[in-house]
Every structure is written in C-alpha cells, then in structure tokens.
Write a protein that holds these residues in place. Structure first.
Motif, PDB file in Angstrom:
ATOM      1  N   TYR A 112     -16.432  32.385 -77.135  1.00 26.96           N
ATOM      2  CA  TYR A 112     -17.885  31.845 -76.896  1.00 26.96           C
ATOM      3  C   TYR A 112     -18.024  30.642 -77.576  1.00 26.96           C
ATOM      4  O   TYR A 112     -18.778  29.348 -76.922  1.00 26.96           O
ATOM      5  CB  TYR A 112     -19.068  32.386 -77.733  1.00 26.96           C
ATOM      6  N   THR A 113     -17.749  30.474 -78.467  1.00 27.20           N
ATOM      7  CA  THR A 113     -18.268  29.269 -79.516  1.00 27.20           C
ATOM      8  C   THR A 113     -16.910  27.660 -79.452  1.00 27.20           C
ATOM      9  O   THR A 113     -17.639  26.762 -79.360  1.00 27.20           O
ATOM     10  CB  THR A 113     -18.420  29.099 -81.367  1.00 27.20           C
ATOM     11  N   GLU A 114     -16.116  28.706 -78.916  1.00 30.35           N
ATOM     12  CA  GLU A 114     -14.976  27.136 -78.316  1.00 30.35           C
ATOM     13  C   GLU A 114     -15.706  27.023 -77.369  1.00 30.35           C
ATOM     14  O   GLU A 114     -15.184  25.683 -76.378  1.00 30.35           O
ATOM     15  CB  GLU A 114     -13.656  28.092 -79.083  1.00 30.35           C
ATOM     16  N   PHE A 115     -15.727  27.798 -75.948  1.00 29.53           N
ATOM     17  CA  PHE A 115     -16.431  27.254 -74.832  1.00 29.53           C
ATOM     18  C   PHE A 115     -17.573  26.408 -74.983  1.00 29.53           C
ATOM     19  O   PHE A 115     -17.651  25.177 -74.282  1.00 29.53           O
ATOM     20  CB  PHE A 115     -16.515  28.344 -74.049  1.00 29.53           C
ATOM     21  N   CYS A 173     -18.845  20.687 -73.972  1.00 31.80           N
ATOM     22  CA  CYS A 173     -20.084  19.716 -75.000  1.00 31.80           C
ATOM     23  C   CYS A 173     -18.911  18.430 -74.699  1.00 31.80           C
ATOM     24  O   CYS A 173     -19.764  17.407 -74.735  1.00 31.80           O
ATOM     25  CB  CYS A 173     -20.247  20.442 -75.804  1.00 31.80           C
ATOM     26  N   GLY A 174     -17.772  18.593 -75.010  1.00 32.23           N
ATOM     27  CA  GLY A 174     -16.852  17.495 -74.712  1.00 32.23           C
ATOM     28  C   GLY A 174     -17.243  16.517 -73.552  1.00 32.23           C
ATOM     29  O   GLY A 174     -16.713  15.722 -73.622  1.00 32.23           O
ATOM     30  N   PHE A 175     -18.021  17.046 -72.194  1.00 32.26           N
ATOM     31  CA  PHE A 175     -18.006  16.685 -71.532  1.00 32.26           C
ATOM     32  C   PHE A 175     -19.298  15.298 -71.014  1.00 32.26           C
ATOM     33  O   PHE A 175     -19.732  15.296 -70.146  1.00 32.26           O
ATOM     34  CB  PHE A 175     -18.344  17.411 -70.126  1.00 32.26           C
ATOM     35  N   ASP A 225     -22.096  15.798 -80.676  1.00 39.40           N
ATOM     36  CA  ASP A 225     -22.475  16.790 -81.126  1.00 39.40           C
ATOM     37  C   ASP A 225     -23.492  17.577 -80.932  1.00 39.40           C
ATOM     38  O   ASP A 225     -23.730  18.489 -82.038  1.00 39.40           O
ATOM     39  CB  ASP A 225     -22.228  15.303 -82.335  1.00 39.40           C
ATOM     40  N   VAL A 226     -24.848  16.803 -80.305  1.00 39.51           N
ATOM     41  CA  VAL A 226     -25.480  17.137 -80.451  1.00 39.51           C
ATOM     42  C   VAL A 226     -25.503  18.290 -79.764  1.00 39.51           C
ATOM     43  O   VAL A 226     -26.202  18.844 -80.230  1.00 39.51           O
ATOM     44  CB  VAL A 226     -26.788  16.434 -80.165  1.00 39.51           C
ATOM     45  N   SER A 280     -29.558  14.459 -71.402  1.00 36.45           N
ATOM     46  CA  SER A 280     -28.560  13.357 -70.518  1.00 36.45           C
ATOM     47  C   SER A 280     -27.406  14.458 -70.819  1.00 36.45           C
ATOM     48  O   SER A 280     -26.577  15.006 -69.738  1.00 36.45           O
ATOM     49  CB  SER A 280     -28.025  12.913 -71.409  1.00 36.45           C
ATOM     50  N   ASN A 281     -27.332  15.379 -71.435  1.00 38.58           N
ATOM     51  CA  ASN A 281     -26.371  16.906 -71.808  1.00 38.58           C
ATOM     52  C   ASN A 281     -26.849  16.959 -71.238  1.00 38.58           C
ATOM     53  O   ASN A 281     -25.825  18.595 -70.382  1.00 38.58           O
ATOM     54  CB  ASN A 281     -25.829  16.873 -73.097  1.00 38.58           C
ATOM     55  N   ALA A 282     -27.990  18.086 -71.023  1.00 40.01           N
ATOM     56  CA  ALA A 282     -28.498  18.637 -69.635  1.00 40.01           C
ATOM     57  C   ALA A 282     -27.882  18.735 -68.217  1.00 40.01           C
ATOM     58  O   ALA A 282     -26.888  19.206 -67.584  1.00 40.01           O
ATOM     59  CB  ALA A 282     -29.992  19.042 -69.574  1.00 40.01           C
TER      60      ALA A 282
END
Length: 222
Positions: free
Chosen positions: A60-63, A68-70, A75-76, A212-214
């Motif tokens: 799950y955390t790896e997913f 998040c890499g996209f 990091d945020v 932005s991330n959302a």
C-alpha cells in the motif's frame, strides 16, 4: 501551466524568507462545514496505523510512493497521504479522494488563518485591501474543492466524463485562486511585508502544493 510556475516561484520565495486613513472593515470568512464534519461526510477515517497500531501492507505504501512520483511535489504527496495507506490501499480513486480531502483541510486552515490576520488590526489601507481579496479568493478555493469532492463521490456513475471534466475545472480554478491571493500583495507593492504577506505566503504555498498534487492524481484517473 501558469499556475504551476507561480507555485514554484512562491515556494522559492518562501525558502528565502520566512497615520493613514482607517483601513476598510474586513469581513470574517464564514465556513459552512467544519473540517471534522467534512472528513466524516466523505468517509475518510483516521488512519488505521494511528488509531489501532495496525501496520498497513508495504504494498500500500509502495503504491502511494509510486503514485506520488507523478506529482510535482512527491515528498509533500507522500508525507500527507501515506497515513491513509490502509484506506487508499492500491486504489487510484481513493488516493485522489484522500488528496482532495487533505487539500480541503489545508485550504480551510489557510482561510481561517487569513481571516484571523484580517481581524488582528493595525493594517495599512493597502495591506487591508490585499487581505480582503485573499479572504475572498480563498473562500472560492474552498468552495471549488468541495465541489470536486461531490463530483468524486459519483465518479463511477454514467456521467464519468462530465464529472472528470468538472473536477479538473474546479481544482484548476482553486489553484488559480490561491495564486491570485498572492498576486494581490505583489500588485500592491507589499510582497516583502513580513508582518502580513509572509505568514499568508507560507500557508498558501502549502495549500497550492496540495492542490497541484490533487490535480495530478485526478488526471491519472482517466
């Protein structure tokens, strides 16, 4: 694309800085729904890891880390969403939904902070006008993120394309509103005012990063 460039500029500036006529009366920002109620309404519970000591699956955390890499601010993204790994699991929709909720929480906090600052007194006429504008634009940002959450709840229905388009439009508008708040200080020549602009900038930069991330995570649902 302009919104993203302004956010980067704001972030860079944040890293470097942490008897006139009576100012106009500044209205308090009325928030119709509390942060707690919103999190209850949209069914994102407190992370299992925080409430019961349960360790979420490494997958799950790896997913979350991979997704998040996209984003522009990975990091945020990971910092704010990994506590919800047990809810998100490996669902892109749950991750985008959680990102919107975290963004809304940040926008509400920023709006409250700006409202408190506006009522603290001691502002010049130019400072007061800039804060008035920021209160209004942040109120719009909060409303637009709420609208996005409503569309997310019905995303799997027959109006998928319409709801996706609406979410993109609302989240993009929220990001523009956050940039507009900061633009107001620069336009009035008080962009280096540590008493007023400094605290607001720090808060709005954080919200803009979350927004932005959302948006990036929503775009991956297509």
């Amino acid at each position: 694309m302009r919104a993203f460039s302004v956010v980067r500029s704001m972030e860079s500036s944040t890293c470097k800085n942490q008897s006139s006529p009576s100012p106009p009366t500044i209205p308090r920002l009325a928030l119709a729904i509390s942060t707690t109620a919103i999190f209850t309404l949209f069914s994102i519970a407190q992370p299992c890891a925080a409430s019961s000591g349960f360790d979420p699956s490494p997958s799950y955390t790896e997913f979350i880390k991979t997704s998040c890499g996209f984003t522009i601010y990975p990091d945020v993204c990971y910092q704010t969403l990994s506590p919800y790994a047990s809810t998100i699991q490996t669902s892109p929709k749950e991750m985008a939904n959680a990102a919107l909720l975290v963004t809304l929480d940040g926008a509400l906090s920023a709006s409250n902070m700006v409202s408190r600052l506006s009522n603290a007194g001691g502002l010049s006429k130019r400072e007061a006008r800039a804060v008035i504008d920021c209160v209004e634009t942040m109120s719009d940002s909060v409303d637009e993120i709420r609208q996005s959450l409503v569309a997310m709840k019905t995303l799997d229905g027959p109006e998928f394309e319409t709801n996706m388009s609406d979410m993109r439009t609302w989240v993009s508008a929220a990001l523009t509103d956050e940039d507009t708040c900061m633009d107001g200080f620069q336009e009035r020549g008080i962009s280096n005012n540590k008493k007023v602009e400094g605290p607001i900038r720090s808060s709005i930069v954080r919200v803009a990063q979350l927004t932005s991330n959302a948006l990036a995570l929503i775009n991956r649902l297509q």
